[in-house]
Motif scaffolding. Structure first.
Motif, short mmCIF file in Angstrom:
data_model
loop_
_atom_site.label_atom_id
_atom_site.label_comp_id
_atom_site.label_asym_id
_atom_site.label_seq_id
_atom_site.Cartn_x
_atom_site.Cartn_y
_atom_site.Cartn_z
N PRO A 148 0.82 -1.22 0.00
CA PRO A 148 0.00 0.00 0.00
C PRO A 148 0.86 1.27 0.00
O PRO A 148 1.44 1.64 1.02
CB PRO A 148 -0.83 -0.12 1.28
N THR A 149 0.97 1.88 -1.17
CA THR A 149 1.73 3.13 -1.32
C THR A 149 0.90 4.08 -2.18
O THR A 149 1.15 4.24 -3.38
CB THR A 149 3.10 2.88 -2.01
N LEU A 189 2.02 6.67 -5.07
CA LEU A 189 2.31 6.32 -6.46
C LEU A 189 1.02 6.36 -7.29
O LEU A 189 0.03 5.71 -6.94
CB LEU A 189 2.93 4.92 -6.54
N PRO A 190 1.02 7.10 -8.39
CA PRO A 190 -0.20 7.25 -9.21
C PRO A 190 -0.82 5.91 -9.63
O PRO A 190 -2.04 5.78 -9.69
CB PRO A 190 0.29 8.04 -10.43
N GLU A 191 0.03 4.91 -9.90
CA GLU A 191 -0.51 3.62 -10.36
C GLU A 191 -1.29 2.88 -9.27
O GLU A 191 -2.03 1.93 -9.56
CB GLU A 191 0.62 2.72 -10.90
N ASN A 192 -1.14 3.31 -8.01
CA ASN A 192 -1.85 2.65 -6.91
C ASN A 192 -3.17 3.34 -6.54
O ASN A 192 -3.86 2.90 -5.62
CB ASN A 192 -0.96 2.59 -5.67
N ARG A 193 -3.52 4.40 -7.24
CA ARG A 193 -4.69 5.19 -6.84
C ARG A 193 -6.03 4.76 -7.46
O ARG A 193 -7.07 5.00 -6.84
CB ARG A 193 -4.44 6.67 -7.19
N ALA A 242 -6.91 6.64 1.92
CA ALA A 242 -6.08 5.44 1.77
C ALA A 242 -4.83 5.61 2.61
O ALA A 242 -4.28 6.71 2.71
CB ALA A 242 -5.72 5.21 0.31
N TRP A 243 -4.39 4.51 3.24
CA TRP A 243 -3.21 4.56 4.11
C TRP A 243 -2.06 3.77 3.52
O TRP A 243 -2.25 2.88 2.68
CB TRP A 243 -3.54 3.96 5.48
#
Length: 420
Positions: free
Chosen positions: A183-184, A187-191, A208-209
């Motif tokens: 969970p990061t 980073l745009p790819e994780n949103r 988001a955490w």
């Protein structure tokens, strides 16, 4: 540190329990009593260190790092940070010397998880005016990190206090294999997962955490991600609404939006270097009520001067209840002070590249700030350049007064100078 009592917690990573057991045994061998929190967030360790009057606290966690990483976050008595140049360096020397002897006085581990969480939850809930909250739906994404159980305890207490909040949970159960990836949310790819869930649930906003939940990230009701510098401004505004003369600490990367909000509210903005040790020291020195970094780290005087990923979303719920959607609040600030977001450049010689930028811009600059990297004020726009401590990367942040096109032009000029 001459510690006799140490608080110990751990995140959900597969290696964390075994490492925490080894930490506990090492502390016991040195004559320490261990106050064990079990699975817990970094901020719970920090809070418990002061709550129990312990001599220090350790959380076994690698936060947002890759799955095969692990480590420790440590604080002194009163939850004060260890200085990198002295405390951590001294610990390194002691570890390498490896001349430890077992203490004659041995203590057992004391399980304080239930007591610690109850006290922590009570403190967190005191940051919000329950009577000001309106019925809201909030999407929360724990990323299968450590946040889930702690959040549930807070949500349960809020319900008991009469908070009219409804929560939609995403990837909520802790899972050290991280099937959704580490969970990061920075980073745009994780949103997209959070953004899509916010829209699907018709939530008023989303949160988001990261893995140990000491950072939280915000999404508008549209699913749009809110850049960290605007969150700092929002939280500063939330505190200043209750105490207009308060002092706010901020980092030097993107500053104008925060400084403008603080000045208009009658508060005092103080800039300090990036990093928790610098922010926390400045907060203690200045008696600041809040300190924020654009990287989504938020620190609170009334939370033992430490960072929290739970307090910000509660403050945001109160802000939305009082002032309307986050999207509207943020849109106004983005128009007034557009920014570039952090742009990274991988370079062979970062020092030479930054020197080229300085030489190119200094003749027309209004001021140069070297508090943290290179800050250059060009009048209607400014930028900050910082070298990474761990890789050959230069990080650029630029902002302007009411002119998004000027930001783009400025970024292009700096880029050309960096690349030579």
């Amino acid at each position: 540190m001459n510690a006799k009592t140490v608080v110990l917690g751990r995140d959900v990573r597969a290696s964390s329990e075994a490492l925490a057991n080894c930490v506990a045994q090492g502390l016991i061998d040195q004559g320490c009593q261990v106050l064990d929190l079990g699975l817990s967030g970094t901020e719970e360790v920090y809070f418990a260190t002061t709550h129990f009057g312990a001599d220090g606290g350790i959380c076994v966690t690698a936060s947002h790092n890759p799955i095969d990483y692990n480590g420790m976050k440590m604080v002194r008595a009163d939850s004060a940070p260890l200085e990198a140049a002295s405390g951590l360096a001294h610990i390194k020397d002691l570890a390498e010397a490896n001349t430890f002897e077992k203490s004659v006085t041995l203590y057992n581990i004391r399980d304080v998880a239930e007591e610690a969480r109850a006290a922590y939850v009570e403190r967190i809930c005191q940051f919000v005016d329950i009577s000001a909250l309106k019925p809201l739906t909030i999407l929360v994404n724990a990323g299968q990190g450590t946040a889930g159980p702690t959040f549930d305890a807070i949500a349960e207490r809020l319900a008991e206090l009469g908070a009219p909040l409804v929560f939609e949970r995403l990837f909520h159960e802790p899972d050290g294999t991280f099937p959704q990836g580490i969970p990061t949310p920075l980073l745009p790819e994780n949103r997209p997962a959070t953004a899509n869930a916010v829209r699907a649930s018709c939530a008023d906003f989303g949160v988001a955490w990261d893995g140990d939940f000491d950072r939280c990230f915000f999404f508008e009701h549209t699913g749009a991600f809110i850049d960290g510098e605007y969150v700092v401004g929002l939280l500063a505004e939330a505190f200043l609404a209750k105490d207009p003369s308060a002092t706010i600490i901020h980092d030097p990367r993107i500053i104008w939006n925060t400084q403008d909000l603080v000045a208009k509210a009658g508060g005092r903005a103080v800039q300090t270097r990036t990093g928790h040790a610098f922010i926390k020291k400045a907060m203690r020195d200045e008696n600041a009520v809040y300190g924020g970094e654009m990287s989504a780290h938020h620190y609170f005087r009334d939370f033992v001067y430490c960072g929290s990923g739970m307090i910000p979303w509660l403050l945001a719920a109160e802000l939305v209840s009082r002032n309307g959607p986050l999207a509207e609040l943020v849109a106004h600030r983005k128009a007034a002070f557009p920014s570039s977001g952090e742009i990274n450049f991988t370079l062979d010689d970062t020092k030479a590249a930054i020197a080229r930028v300085r030489a190119g811009f200094e003749p027309e600059a209004i001021s140069i700030d070297e508090m943290d990297g290179l800050g250059v004020n060009m009048g209607e726009w400014r930028f900050n350049l910082r070298s990474s401590n761990t890789e050959p990367v230069v990080r650029l942040n630029a902002e302007a007064r009411g002119d998004a096109e000027l930001v783009e032009q400025g970024v292009e000029r700096v880029k050309q100078a960096l690349l030579g």
